[in-house]
Design an enzyme around this catalytic site. Structure first.
Site, PDB file in Angstrom:
ATOM      1  N   ARG A  47       9.075  -1.264   3.870  1.00 48.30           N
ATOM      2  CA  ARG A  47       8.043  -1.996   3.118  1.00 48.30           C
ATOM      3  C   ARG A  47       6.989  -2.515   4.093  1.00 48.30           C
ATOM      4  NH1 ARG A  47       9.482  -6.919   2.227  1.00 48.30           N
ATOM      5  NH2 ARG A  47      11.305  -6.442   0.972  1.00 48.30           N
ATOM      6  N   TYR A  99     -16.984  -3.988  -9.678  1.00 46.38           N
ATOM      7  CA  TYR A  99     -16.029  -3.047 -10.254  1.00 46.38           C
ATOM      8  C   TYR A  99     -15.221  -3.775 -11.353  1.00 46.38           C
ATOM      9  CZ  TYR A  99     -11.841  -0.158 -10.611  1.00 46.38           C
ATOM     10  OH  TYR A  99     -10.806   0.589 -11.083  1.00 46.38           O
ATOM     11  N   ASP A 171     -16.624  -4.352  -0.394  1.00 49.44           N
ATOM     12  CA  ASP A 171     -15.958  -3.197  -1.005  1.00 49.44           C
ATOM     13  C   ASP A 171     -16.825  -1.978  -0.684  1.00 49.44           C
ATOM     14  OD1 ASP A 171     -15.038  -1.190  -2.701  1.00 49.44           O
ATOM     15  OD2 ASP A 171     -14.524  -2.570  -4.315  1.00 49.44           O
ATOM     16  N   LYS A 196     -10.551   7.140  -3.859  1.00 56.02           N
ATOM     17  CA  LYS A 196     -11.844   7.775  -4.112  1.00 56.02           C
ATOM     18  C   LYS A 196     -12.217   8.697  -2.946  1.00 56.02           C
ATOM     19  CE  LYS A 196     -11.404   5.036  -7.643  1.00 56.02           C
ATOM     20  NZ  LYS A 196     -11.932   3.688  -7.682  1.00 56.02           N
TER      21      LYS A 196
HETATM   22  C1  LIG Z   1     -11.521   2.358  -8.002  1.00 49.87           C
HETATM   23  C2  LIG Z   1     -12.125   1.183  -7.368  1.00 49.87           C
HETATM   24  C3  LIG Z   1     -11.364   0.063  -7.016  1.00 49.87           C
HETATM   25  C4  LIG Z   1      -9.880  -0.033  -7.332  1.00 49.87           C
HETATM   26  O1  LIG Z   1      -9.127   0.895  -6.627  1.00 49.87           O
HETATM   27  P1  LIG Z   1      -7.769   1.547  -7.191  1.00 49.87           P
HETATM   28  O2  LIG Z   1      -7.365   2.442  -6.068  1.00 49.87           O
HETATM   29  O3  LIG Z   1      -8.097   2.253  -8.455  1.00 49.87           O
HETATM   30  O4  LIG Z   1      -6.815   0.413  -7.392  1.00 49.87           O
HETATM   31  C5  LIG Z   1     -11.995  -0.989  -6.388  1.00 49.87           C
HETATM   32  N1  LIG Z   1     -13.330  -0.965  -6.133  1.00 49.87           N
HETATM   33  C6  LIG Z   1     -14.089   0.091  -6.464  1.00 49.87           C
HETATM   34  C7  LIG Z   1     -15.546   0.066  -6.157  1.00 49.87           C
HETATM   35  C8  LIG Z   1     -13.530   1.190  -7.092  1.00 49.87           C
HETATM   36  O5  LIG Z   1     -14.308   2.224  -7.448  1.00 49.87           O
END
Ligand SMILES: *Cc1c(COP(=O)(O)O)cnc(C)c1O
Length: 380
Positions: A47, A99, A171, A196
């Site tokens: 973990r 988001y 982010d 992504k």
């Molecule tokens: C998809 C996304 C998230 C969340 O990520 P997950 O991997 O789906 O938990 C956070 N910020 C942005 C800008 C995103 O596109």
């Protein structure tokens, strides 16, 4: 230091010492044998730490020019750990077109624990200062924003954060480390949904944080191990494989994105096209100064602003698939008003620019002419 593409392929990775295997193995183990109690090779329980994950963490950190990297089982898992740096009574100033999942977690989970969130339009970074008080702990920025591709000035936010001794979180999911490195611009923590662009193949859900601050890293690692949102070795391996082509994929995302944005802009049925690469985008100058290129995320509205027309078009594309998510090799189309932003009341949603006919594209790396032909036949 090696350049980006070389680091994407090699950073954090050595041939396996026992066999010479060039790819980091999938260390499918939950625990590690100890020589005597507490005496081990740095790994005690998976973990907390796994060698496949450590290789990926080092690689992502290297791409963000960061001292430290940490991976989480999702982007949301990473965000959860970051907010846990706050204490009850602390306040966070976040961008207002955040988001949707972040907005939901902040308001529906963490407000119950006594953390207060202010959602602020950051088109003008100096507006942030108006919301700072003795309880403010963190500024939370996302740029480019979703789905309207607004650009926030990271350097200006970093100056405000530094002056007020605040943690600046960026982010960086939409830009990826190939297009933008927020730590170099003064951010304290950079956050990714690895799901992504970094993984890039729509087959893993994962998150990551990067920082140069030893104390923040220590706290985040403690939270990750204590709360448990850490990824397993299989997903770490897939993301490690995906990230190796990030620079090559991003170049194609950017060139296809540019071609698609220009095509849409020339189409008589298309109204506004949101893409930071246009010289008349309201924040083009900031985008140009903090990003290396403009990416493959685009949104646009249709003349007449009909939701039915937008629905018809989203269902008519053949190469672009109608789906949530972004940043994969395959092109996707989405309808924010009914998908990602459906829970926001229509008036509020329209006020922020998410109109009924707004469509969002994650332009993939297929052949440019096929993508444009697909949009041509779908718009009709
Ligand atoms: C998809 C996304 C998230 C969340 O990520 P997950 O991997 O789906 O938990 C956070 N910020 C942005 C800008 C995103 O596109």
């Amino acid at each position: 230091m090696y350049k980006f593409g070389t680091r994407a392929i090699h950073a954090g990775q050595e041939p396996d010492p026992s066999t010479g295997a060039i790819m980091t193995p999938i260390y499918q183990t939950s625990t590690y044998v100890q020589e005597s109690p507490g005496k081990h090779k740095g790994y005690a329980y998976a973990r907390g730490k796994n060698p496949t994950r450590v290789a990926l963490e080092k690689c992502i950190a290297s791409l963000e020019n960061a001292k430290h990297g940490l991976c989480f089982s999702s982007g949301q898992g990473a965000e959860d750990a970051i907010i846990k740096l706050c204490r009850p009574g602390d306040e966070v100033i976040a961008t207002d077109d955040l988001y949707g999942g972040s907005y939901r977690m902040f308001t529906k989970v963490f407000e119950h624990f006594g953390i207060k969130f202010h959602f602020v339009n950051m088109n003008n970074a100096s507006d942030i200062s108006k919301h700072i008080n003795a309880k403010t702990k963190m500024i939370w920025v996302e740029t480019p924003t979703n789905p309207l591709m607004r650009i926030i000035d990271i350097k200006a936010c970093a100056e405000i954060a530094k002056k007020n001794n605040l943690i600046l979180v960026v982010d960086n999911t939409f830009a990826s480390p190939y297009l933008q490195n927020p730590l170099d611009l003064g951010a304290s923590i950079v956050l990714h949904s690895v799901t992504k662009y970094i993984n890039g193949h729509s087959d893993v859900v994962m998150g990551a944080t990067c920082t140069n601050d030893d104390k923040i890293q220590e706290e985040l690692a403690f939270i990750a191990n204590s709360c448990g949102a850490t990824p397993g070795p299989q997903d770490s391996f897939l993301a490690l494989r995906g990230v190796k082509t990030l620079h090559v994929r991003m170049d194609r995302h950017c060139s296809n994105g540019k071609a698609v944005a220009n095509y849409l802009r020339s189409h008589p049925k298309v109204d506004a096209v949101h893409w930071p690469g246009f010289t008349d985008h309201p924040s083009h100058a900031i985008a140009k100064s903090q990003m290396r290129d403009f990416g493959g995320m685009i949104s646009f509205t249709l003349k007449g602003n009909s939701m039915e027309e937008a629905f018809r078009m989203a269902a008519a594309t053949k190469v672009f698939s109608l789906a949530e998510s972004l940043g994969g090799v395959e092109s996707l189309i989405g309808h924010p008003a009914s998908m990602t932003h459906a829970s926001i009341p229509k008036e509020l949603r329209e006020k922020s620019g998410v109109l009924d006919s707004l469509l969002r594209l994650s332009v993939g790396i297929e052949d440019e002419s096929d993508l444009i032909e697909d949009l041509r036949q779908a718009i009709g």
